[in-house]
Design a protein around this motif. Structure first.
Motif, PDB file in Angstrom:
ATOM      1  N   PRO A  79       0.835  -1.212   0.000  1.00 62.62           N
ATOM      2  CA  PRO A  79       0.000   0.000   0.000  1.00 62.62           C
ATOM      3  C   PRO A  79       0.870   1.263   0.000  1.00 62.62           C
ATOM      4  CG  PRO A  79      -0.696  -1.525   1.730  1.00 62.62           C
ATOM      5  CD  PRO A  79       0.561  -2.078   1.145  1.00 62.62           C
ATOM      6  N   HIS A  80       0.297   2.352  -0.496  1.00 68.78           N
ATOM      7  CA  HIS A  80       1.036   3.613  -0.640  1.00 68.78           C
ATOM      8  C   HIS A  80       1.635   4.077   0.687  1.00 68.78           C
ATOM      9  CE1 HIS A  80       2.196   7.450  -2.287  1.00 68.78           C
ATOM     10  NE2 HIS A  80       1.581   8.049  -1.268  1.00 68.78           N
ATOM     11  N   ARG A  81       0.887   4.013   1.757  1.00 71.83           N
ATOM     12  CA  ARG A  81       1.369   4.464   3.066  1.00 71.83           C
ATOM     13  C   ARG A  81       2.582   3.645   3.517  1.00 71.83           C
ATOM     14  NH1 ARG A  81       0.238   7.540   7.348  1.00 71.83           N
ATOM     15  NH2 ARG A  81       0.398   6.687   9.449  1.00 71.83           N
ATOM     16  N   THR A  82       2.529   2.345   3.311  1.00 69.46           N
ATOM     17  CA  THR A  82       3.654   1.481   3.686  1.00 69.46           C
ATOM     18  C   THR A  82       4.888   1.802   2.834  1.00 69.46           C
ATOM     19  OG1 THR A  82       2.062  -0.244   4.255  1.00 69.46           O
ATOM     20  CG2 THR A  82       4.363  -0.918   4.035  1.00 69.46           C
ATOM     21  N   ARG A  83       4.670   2.009   1.542  1.00 76.61           N
ATOM     22  CA  ARG A  83       5.786   2.394   0.658  1.00 76.61           C
ATOM     23  C   ARG A  83       6.393   3.711   1.116  1.00 76.61           C
ATOM     24  NH1 ARG A  83       3.331   2.413  -5.129  1.00 76.61           N
ATOM     25  NH2 ARG A  83       1.541   2.810  -3.842  1.00 76.61           N
ATOM     26  N   ASN A  84       5.545   4.645   1.513  1.00 75.12           N
ATOM     27  CA  ASN A  84       6.024   5.939   1.972  1.00 75.12           C
ATOM     28  C   ASN A  84       6.871   5.797   3.234  1.00 75.12           C
ATOM     29  OD1 ASN A  84       6.164   8.756   1.660  1.00 75.12           O
ATOM     30  ND2 ASN A  84       4.715   8.988   3.352  1.00 75.12           N
ATOM     31  N   ILE A  85       6.446   4.936   4.149  1.00 74.84           N
ATOM     32  CA  ILE A  85       7.217   4.697   5.377  1.00 74.84           C
ATOM     33  C   ILE A  85       8.563   4.054   5.038  1.00 74.84           C
ATOM     34  CG2 ILE A  85       7.278   3.321   7.507  1.00 74.84           C
ATOM     35  CD1 ILE A  85       4.207   3.833   7.679  1.00 74.84           C
ATOM     36  N   ILE A  86       8.568   3.134   4.108  1.00 76.90           N
ATOM     37  CA  ILE A  86       9.825   2.496   3.678  1.00 76.90           C
ATOM     38  C   ILE A  86      10.740   3.534   3.024  1.00 76.90           C
ATOM     39  CG2 ILE A  86      10.818   0.837   2.050  1.00 76.90           C
ATOM     40  CD1 ILE A  86       8.397  -0.990   2.708  1.00 76.90           C
ATOM     41  N   ASP A  87      10.165   4.376   2.156  1.00 76.99           N
ATOM     42  CA  ASP A  87      10.961   5.436   1.519  1.00 76.99           C
ATOM     43  C   ASP A  87      11.531   6.398   2.555  1.00 76.99           C
ATOM     44  OD1 ASP A  87      10.556   4.467  -1.034  1.00 76.99           O
ATOM     45  OD2 ASP A  87       8.839   5.777  -1.446  1.00 76.99           O
ATOM     46  N   LEU A  88      10.724   6.750   3.523  1.00 75.25           N
ATOM     47  CA  LEU A  88      11.167   7.646   4.593  1.00 75.25           C
ATOM     48  C   LEU A  88      12.310   7.007   5.381  1.00 75.25           C
ATOM     49  CD1 LEU A  88      10.525  10.362   5.993  1.00 75.25           C
ATOM     50  CD2 LEU A  88       8.947   9.117   7.458  1.00 75.25           C
ATOM     51  N   SER A  89      12.171   5.735   5.705  1.00 69.98           N
ATOM     52  CA  SER A  89      13.206   5.023   6.471  1.00 69.98           C
ATOM     53  C   SER A  89      14.504   4.899   5.692  1.00 69.98           C
ATOM     54  CB  SER A  89      12.713   3.632   6.865  1.00 69.98           C
ATOM     55  OG  SER A  89      11.546   3.712   7.623  1.00 69.98           O
ATOM     56  N   THR A  90      14.411   4.494   4.431  1.00 67.09           N
ATOM     57  CA  THR A  90      15.638   4.332   3.639  1.00 67.09           C
ATOM     58  C   THR A  90      16.302   5.678   3.379  1.00 67.09           C
ATOM     59  OG1 THR A  90      14.376   4.315   1.569  1.00 67.09           O
ATOM     60  CG2 THR A  90      14.950   2.172   2.536  1.00 67.09           C
ATOM     61  N   SER A  91      15.495   6.724   3.237  1.00 68.27           N
ATOM     62  CA  SER A  91      16.079   8.056   3.046  1.00 68.27           C
ATOM     63  C   SER A  91      16.795   8.524   4.306  1.00 68.27           C
ATOM     64  CB  SER A  91      15.009   9.062   2.642  1.00 68.27           C
ATOM     65  OG  SER A  91      14.551   8.792   1.344  1.00 68.27           O
ATOM     66  N   LEU A  92      16.205   8.254   5.469  1.00 67.26           N
ATOM     67  CA  LEU A  92      16.869   8.609   6.731  1.00 67.26           C
ATOM     68  C   LEU A  92      18.201   7.875   6.884  1.00 67.26           C
ATOM     69  CD1 LEU A  92      13.950   8.816   9.317  1.00 67.26           C
ATOM     70  CD2 LEU A  92      15.623  10.599   8.811  1.00 67.26           C
ATOM     71  N   LEU A  93      18.191   6.590   6.574  1.00 70.14           N
ATOM     72  CA  LEU A  93      19.432   5.807   6.649  1.00 70.14           C
ATOM     73  C   LEU A  93      20.468   6.311   5.646  1.00 70.14           C
ATOM     74  CD1 LEU A  93      17.948   2.215   7.096  1.00 70.14           C
ATOM     75  CD2 LEU A  93      19.223   3.542   8.800  1.00 70.14           C
TER      76      LEU A  93
END
Length: 158
Positions: A79-93
């Protein structure tokens, strides 16, 4: 802030493009001069330096264009929200990693400058090119920050 970062990325992109063009001209001239029995002293060394500049300066622009390799076979089905959380996490890392790389590049460049390290053939100061690497990483950090802001807005908006 976004416009300023775009200007920095554009400036770095042009430095990288000029470096690639200079590499091309230098290699062609060296081939011609070598055929005439008069190779250009240090041409290989300069090409290596120009390649370092081109690579470092292209990192932020490549990130903006999403030109890096990404494997998202599984993620794109989420789902879009889950993808967004993954994108946010990988960007932070990614931001954390590239902040450390930026910092250490500048520290290393300063160490090279203090030690007087030079290239073998032309005796050109090596620290200059390490500063370019740090500059490229810093530009990449700025583009990742823009992504983080966008992901954060999307996460907060839903």
């Amino acid at each position: 802030m976004k416009k300023m970062i775009e200007n920095v990325v554009s400036f770095l992109k042009w430095i990288g493009a000029i470096s690639v063009a200079a590499m091309m001209v230098l290699v062609c001239l060296d081939v011609v001069m070598r055929a005439a029995g008069r190779p250009i002293k240090g041409a290989i060394e300069v090409v290596g330096f120009l390649a370092t500049i081109a690579l470092a300066c292209s990192l932020p622009y490549t990130h903006v264009l999403r030109g890096h390799v990404g494997v998202d076979l599984l993620v794109r089905r989420l789902p879009h929200r889950t993808r967004n959380i993954i994108d946010l996490s990988t960007s932070l890392l990614s931001l954390g990693l590239f902040i450390v790389l930026t910092w250490r590049s500048f520290v290393y460049a300063s160490t090279l400058r203090a030690s007087g390290e030079v290239s073998m053939t032309l005796e050109f100061p090596a620290y200059i090119f390490v500063y370019f690497i740090g500059l490229g990483f810093a530009g990449l950090c700025l583009t990742i920050l823009l992504d983080l802001a966008e992901y954060w807005r999307e996460a907060a908006g839903k």
